[in-house]
Design a protein around this motif. Structure first.
Motif, PDB file in Angstrom:
ATOM      1  N   VAL A  11      12.814 -58.908  29.844  1.00 59.05           N
ATOM      2  CA  VAL A  11      12.818 -58.116  31.077  1.00 59.05           C
ATOM      3  C   VAL A  11      13.186 -56.674  30.725  1.00 59.05           C
ATOM      4  N   ILE A  12      12.281 -55.749  31.019  1.00 59.94           N
ATOM      5  CA  ILE A  12      12.465 -54.340  30.675  1.00 59.94           C
ATOM      6  C   ILE A  12      12.675 -53.548  31.950  1.00 59.94           C
ATOM      7  N   VAL A  13      13.825 -52.921  32.082  1.00 59.37           N
ATOM      8  CA  VAL A  13      14.138 -52.120  33.265  1.00 59.37           C
ATOM      9  C   VAL A  13      13.781 -50.671  32.958  1.00 59.37           C
ATOM     10  N   GLY A  14      12.730 -50.181  33.577  1.00 58.35           N
ATOM     11  CA  GLY A  14      12.248 -48.827  33.347  1.00 58.35           C
ATOM     12  C   GLY A  14      10.859 -48.848  32.763  1.00 58.35           C
ATOM     13  N   GLY A  15       9.891 -48.298  33.503  1.00 58.62           N
ATOM     14  CA  GLY A  15       8.496 -48.364  33.077  1.00 58.62           C
ATOM     15  C   GLY A  15       7.949 -47.056  32.569  1.00 58.62           C
ATOM     16  N   GLY A  16       8.826 -46.141  32.107  1.00 60.42           N
ATOM     17  CA  GLY A  16       8.347 -44.907  31.493  1.00 60.42           C
ATOM     18  C   GLY A  16       7.830 -45.154  30.093  1.00 60.42           C
ATOM     19  N   PHE A  17       7.785 -44.100  29.268  1.00 62.50           N
ATOM     20  CA  PHE A  17       7.229 -44.256  27.922  1.00 62.50           C
ATOM     21  C   PHE A  17       7.947 -45.354  27.153  1.00 62.50           C
ATOM     22  N   SER A  18       9.278 -45.309  27.106  1.00 67.48           N
ATOM     23  CA  SER A  18      10.033 -46.265  26.294  1.00 67.48           C
ATOM     24  C   SER A  18       9.743 -47.689  26.710  1.00 67.48           C
ATOM     25  N   GLY A 407      15.751 -45.812  24.256  1.00 64.31           N
ATOM     26  CA  GLY A 407      15.381 -44.491  24.741  1.00 64.31           C
ATOM     27  C   GLY A 407      16.575 -43.597  25.003  1.00 64.31           C
ATOM     28  N   PRO A 408      16.426 -42.582  25.852  1.00 62.63           N
ATOM     29  CA  PRO A 408      17.509 -41.617  26.099  1.00 62.63           C
ATOM     30  C   PRO A 408      18.865 -42.226  26.436  1.00 62.63           C
ATOM     31  N   PRO A 409      18.952 -43.334  27.191  1.00 61.94           N
ATOM     32  CA  PRO A 409      20.282 -43.888  27.476  1.00 61.94           C
ATOM     33  C   PRO A 409      21.031 -44.399  26.247  1.00 61.94           C
ATOM     34  N   ALA A 410      20.362 -44.485  25.090  1.00 61.83           N
ATOM     35  CA  ALA A 410      21.022 -44.950  23.863  1.00 61.83           C
ATOM     36  C   ALA A 410      21.629 -43.809  23.065  1.00 61.83           C
ATOM     37  N   ARG A 411      21.766 -42.644  23.666  1.00 60.79           N
ATOM     38  CA  ARG A 411      22.189 -41.465  22.904  1.00 60.79           C
ATOM     39  C   ARG A 411      23.596 -41.581  22.336  1.00 60.79           C
ATOM     40  N   LEU A 414      22.901 -43.346  19.024  1.00 64.93           N
ATOM     41  CA  LEU A 414      21.854 -42.855  18.134  1.00 64.93           C
ATOM     42  C   LEU A 414      21.673 -41.344  18.178  1.00 64.93           C
ATOM     43  N   TRP A 415      22.198 -40.708  19.200  1.00 62.84           N
ATOM     44  CA  TRP A 415      22.104 -39.266  19.440  1.00 62.84           C
ATOM     45  C   TRP A 415      20.664 -38.828  19.654  1.00 62.84           C
ATOM     46  N   GLU A 416      19.829 -38.766  18.606  1.00 60.79           N
ATOM     47  CA  GLU A 416      18.455 -38.323  18.764  1.00 60.79           C
ATOM     48  C   GLU A 416      17.581 -39.498  19.157  1.00 60.79           C
ATOM     49  N   THR A 417      17.374 -39.666  20.438  1.00 61.55           N
ATOM     50  CA  THR A 417      16.566 -40.788  20.909  1.00 61.55           C
ATOM     51  C   THR A 417      15.796 -40.401  22.159  1.00 61.55           C
ATOM     52  N   ILE A 418      15.283 -39.149  22.162  1.00 58.98           N
ATOM     53  CA  ILE A 418      14.553 -38.664  23.334  1.00 58.98           C
ATOM     54  C   ILE A 418      13.113 -38.274  23.019  1.00 58.98           C
ATOM     55  N   ASP A 422      11.074 -40.428  17.581  1.00 58.64           N
ATOM     56  CA  ASP A 422      12.329 -41.181  17.449  1.00 58.64           C
ATOM     57  C   ASP A 422      12.274 -42.480  18.240  1.00 58.64           C
ATOM     58  N   ILE A 423      11.763 -42.411  19.472  1.00 60.37           N
ATOM     59  CA  ILE A 423      11.683 -43.614  20.305  1.00 60.37           C
ATOM     60  C   ILE A 423      10.704 -44.619  19.702  1.00 60.37           C
TER      61      ILE A 423
END
Length: 436
Positions: A11-18, A407-411, A414-418, A422-423
């Motif tokens: 189950v993936i919450v968020g249907g953007g690129f990531s 993705g970005p919420p993992a910053r 991982l810091w660079e994850t936008i 990187d994604i």
């Protein structure tokens, strides 16, 4: 993976690129997924929902493939569908990249029927391996991935005077700005660039003042891709101040773009190895300069920004907002400057362009996970604490085997994850974990 587990979707919450590209990759490996998106723009997210050609990618076409094993995939797609934009060295409009991502998602669905379930709705709770939606539906899976993308800015309270625009990406947020209106913009980074040039493309001819703590703007890419500079050991290990001195020396010898390219593929590894104290020092002293050099803009976008500055239509100043005063027709900001006397600026509109407001403690979905002990904040409160595989850590530090962040919420971890490169790398790694 046993048969009972494999019969349930991820189950993936968020249907953007990531989220969309993870769903596509899982399907290609035979793993079903349920892709939850609040709207119906699967694959786009905020970044690729752009409709104006003024909103460009910040990475060259040749590096924007959604597939690690086919680095020229996006460039090939442009050649087939938009040949006038197919320069591998160029920076394509983000709207075209959104079409490319949606085309990939659609083609994988067609090739692997039944392995991607799309669900329109808002996820409000994660209960074990099940995600509850606001309309009462419950989607059960074998694992849950939070791929919620970048949230809206949070620096300006909602419900204030309507001339204070707290989220420039909200539908219709900028519609009432008139061609000659003066603007005050909070923030001078990538969001400011997008907003100013987007308004310009739609006929705005007024003046804008961008205010940020240090008055820095994004640097430009070179005319061609810069080869990475070789990084000696002293640029990678030891105390932060010594590493910075080494990086500055390298920049003088090779050029700062080459130095940033040298750091790019190992940034996440350096971040993981850094202590909490080192990370805090980086955030406190170096982050603004890192951001403007690392997250660069296309040369033509930089030229357009420089033209506005030369015309006197855009000013960028350093300062902090001390007070705000709004009337029905205008807004005034009282600023404290790091050097110089306080000043007051007045305009028709204030626009918050400070960037994503990551705060997992106020987002209902993640706040509930923290409250129940299934998740915890990282030591610097950047976001959820994760292990190297992207698993959420419980309050006691134990990784949750069924809950991941992408993705970005993992910053925080991982810091660079936008950026897409990187994604894309994280999608490959997470796919391996979820299909192991």
């Amino acid at each position: 993976m046993n048969d009972a587990a494999s019969s349930l979707p991820v189950v993936i919450v968020g249907g953007g690129f990531s989220g969309a590209m993870l769903a596509a990759r899982l399907a290609e490996r035979g793993q079903a997924s349920a892709l939850i998106e609040r709207g119906d723009a699967f694959g786009l997210g905020v970044a690729y929902s752009a409709t104006l050609d003024a909103h460009r990618l910040n990475v060259r076409t040749e590096r924007m493939s959604a597939l690690a094993e086919r680095p020229g995939d996006f460039a090939d797609w442009l050649k087939a569908h938009h040949p006038d934009r197919a320069d591998p060295n160029g920076f394509a409009p983000r709207r075209l990249y959104g079409l490319y991502v949606r085309a990939r998602l659609d083609s994988v669905e067609a090739a692997h029927p039944g392995l991607i379930q799309r669900a329109n709705g808002e996820a409000v709770a994660v209960e074990g391996q099940t995600v509850a939606l606001s309309d009462g539906r419950r989607i059960q899976g074998r694992a849950v991935v939070l791929a919620t993308g970048n949230p809206a800015p949070r620096n300006t309270p909602t419900g204030q005077n309507p001339r204070i625009l707290s989220n420039p990406w909200a539908p219709g947020a900028l519609d009432h700005i008139q061609p000659g209106d003066a603007l005050l913009i909070l923030g001078s980074g990538l969001t400011m660039v997008d907003v100013v040039l987007g308004l310009q493309a739609q006929g705005w001819r007024g003046a804008a003042t961008a205010v940020s703590r240090r008055g820095l703007t994004p640097r430009a890419h070179g005319q061609h891709h810069d080869a990475p500079a070789p990084l000696p050991p002293e640029a990678l290990t030891g105390v932060l101040s010594a590493r910075l001195a080494s990086a500055r020396r390298l920049a003088r010898e090779h050029g700062w773009r080459q130095v940033m390219e040298g750091y790019r593929p190992i940034t996440a590894e350096l971040w993981r190895k850094a202590t909490a104290q080192e990370r805090a020092r980086f955030l406190r002293h170096l982050r603004p300069w890192w951001d403007v050099h690392r997250h660069r803009i296309a040369p033509e976008i930089a030229a357009a920004l420089d033209a506005l500055i030369a015309e006197g239509r855009l000013s960028v100043i350093a300062g902090r907002v001390a007070a705000t005063k709004a009337s029905p027709d205008a807004v005034s900001l009282s600023l404290r400057s790091p050097r110089g006397a306080p000043q007051t600026l007045t305009a028709q509109w204030v626009i918050d362009c400070t960037g994503p407001g990551h705060d997992v403690t106020t987002t209902p979905l993640t706040a509930a996970l923290i409250a129940e002990g299934r998740a915890r904040l990282d030591p610097l409160k950047l976001g959820l604490d994760l292990d190297e595989a992207g698993r959420v850590r419980h309050a006691d530090g134990t990784p949750d085997q069924d809950l991941y962040v992408l993705g970005p919420p993992a910053r925080a971890a991982l810091w660079e994850t936008i950026a897409v490169p990187d994604i894309r790398q994280r999608i490959e790694a997470l796919t391996d974990v979820l299909t192991a």
